[in-house]
Design an enzyme around this catalytic site. Structure first.
Site, PDB file in Angstrom:
ATOM      1  N   GLU A   1      56.030  54.933  47.138  1.00  0.00           N
ATOM      2  CA  GLU A   1      55.518  53.717  47.799  1.00  0.00           C
ATOM      3  C   GLU A   1      55.305  53.930  49.298  1.00  0.00           C
ATOM      4  OE1 GLU A   1      57.845  50.578  49.217  1.00  0.00           O
ATOM      5  OE2 GLU A   1      59.715  51.287  48.330  1.00  0.00           O
TER       6      GLU A   1
ATOM      7  N   LYS B   1      69.709  46.486  47.321  1.00  0.00           N
ATOM      8  CA  LYS B   1      70.543  46.375  48.508  1.00  0.00           C
ATOM      9  C   LYS B   1      71.468  45.186  48.404  1.00  0.00           C
ATOM     10  CE  LYS B   1      66.855  46.628  50.899  1.00  0.00           C
ATOM     11  NZ  LYS B   1      65.987  47.406  50.041  1.00  0.00           N
TER      12      LYS B   1
END
Ligand code: PSU
Ligand code: MN
Length: 303
Positions: A24, A157
């Site tokens: 990405e 996260k």
């Protein structure tokens, strides 16, 4: 798709059914500080090549969705101010003829259009803390629920609501496989508080799951949860302190929308004096290594 630019290197690999790994570009433009980002992006591409696969870094360049950036295009994504483009933004940046850095969602989407099956990232987007009030949920999961790709991620996260993110993946029929772990990882840390139903030990098992998913004509993606190596993880106490400060600061400043994730990431890097960044780079490297092995295992299933 018309107007999808696939680099000659990636096109040749796909035609020959050789292993390809998508990468990405939002992590390059918005996830890592300037100075560090270009060097890291090049290192991950080289790492894929050394593992015997072909890297395909994805972005929109001057309105053209591009699979397999050329070196000058990679430099532009790393050094210019480019907008973060998720799936809903793709037609906008294309229509307006501007460049955009692709998130997990839009990278997966374009990789699938190009025929790529395996994708390496750092951490997926997911359900943010307080989402029941703010409605802030990344498009990464709803898009993965409709995109047959295998994404290697170090979990999500801990700036997110990890439990809610896992529930959302279940509802969305996104399969989650722990790679040599039964605990969902928390990006900078090897373990979150959440266990996983499925654990695999080898890339060949993941390729077998991909083949079975195809046999069922399922559209959903597969998330491979790959914990950061034990000697590379962040100190959990420091992690908790710094995270709390960053979340409070984002709240105080009223950060909203697609700025939330980049804001939290850069606050954490700053407050940790770069320690979180080192862990971030190590975990992406670890994910790129595993994704390359999965891509190889996948191509070996199809002589
Ligand atoms: N995780 C990282 N670094 C990042 C991102 C995730 O470690 O840069 C990026 C990915 O591109 C992911 C996006 O798709 O953040 C999620 O943003 P949002 O929460 O606004 O959907
Ligand atoms: Mn969001």
């Amino acid at each position: 798709m018309k107007n999808l630019a696939v680099s000659p290197e990636v096109r040749a690999a796909l035609e020959a059914k050789k292993p390809v790994v998508a990468l990405e570009s939002t992590i390059i433009s918005h996830g890592l500080p300037r100075g560090q980002n270009l060097e890291s992006a090049k290192a991950w591409e080289n790492q894929v090549r050394e593992a015997g696969a072909t890297p395909a870094t994805i972005a929109v360049i001057d309105g053209v969705p591009t699979v397999g950036l050329e070196p000058d295009q990679l430099e532009r994504i790393a050094n210019e101010e480019v907008p973060k483009a998720s799936v809903r933004d793709l037609p906008v940046v294309m229509g307006l003829g501007v460049s955009g850095a692709t998130t997990v969602a839009s990278t997966a989407y374009l990789a699938h259009l190009a025929g790529i099956r395996v994708f390496a990232t750092g951490g997926l987007g997911g359900v943010h803390r307080g989402a029941s009030d703010t409605f802030d949920e990344s498009a990464d999961i709803p898009i993965l629920s409709q995109t047959p790709i295998t994404v290697v991620s170090a979990g999500v996260k801990s700036i997110l609501d990890i439990g809610a993110t896992l529930e959302r993946m279940e509802t969305s029929s996104v399969a989650v496989l722990g790679y040599q772990t039964s605990v969902f990882p928390a990006f900078w840390l090897r373990e979150s508080a959440y266990s996983l139903e499925w654990r695999v030990e080898e890339p060949a098992e993941i390729a077998a799951v991909m083949a079975a998913r195809d046999a069922l004509s399922q559209r959903g993606g597969i998330v491979v949860a790959n914990p950061v190596p034990a000697d590379a993880q962040w100190d959990p106490v420091r992690h908790d302190q710094i995270l709390e400060q960053a979340l409070a600061e984002a709240d105080r400043r009223g950060i909203r929308g697609n700025e939330v994730t980049p804001f939290l990431l850069s606050s954490v890097v700053e407050a940790s004096g770069g320690e979180s960044l080192r862990v971030n780079l190590d975990l992406v490297t670890n994910n790129v290594a595993l994704a390359s092995r999965i891509a190889l295992a996948w191509s070996q299933r199809r002589p």
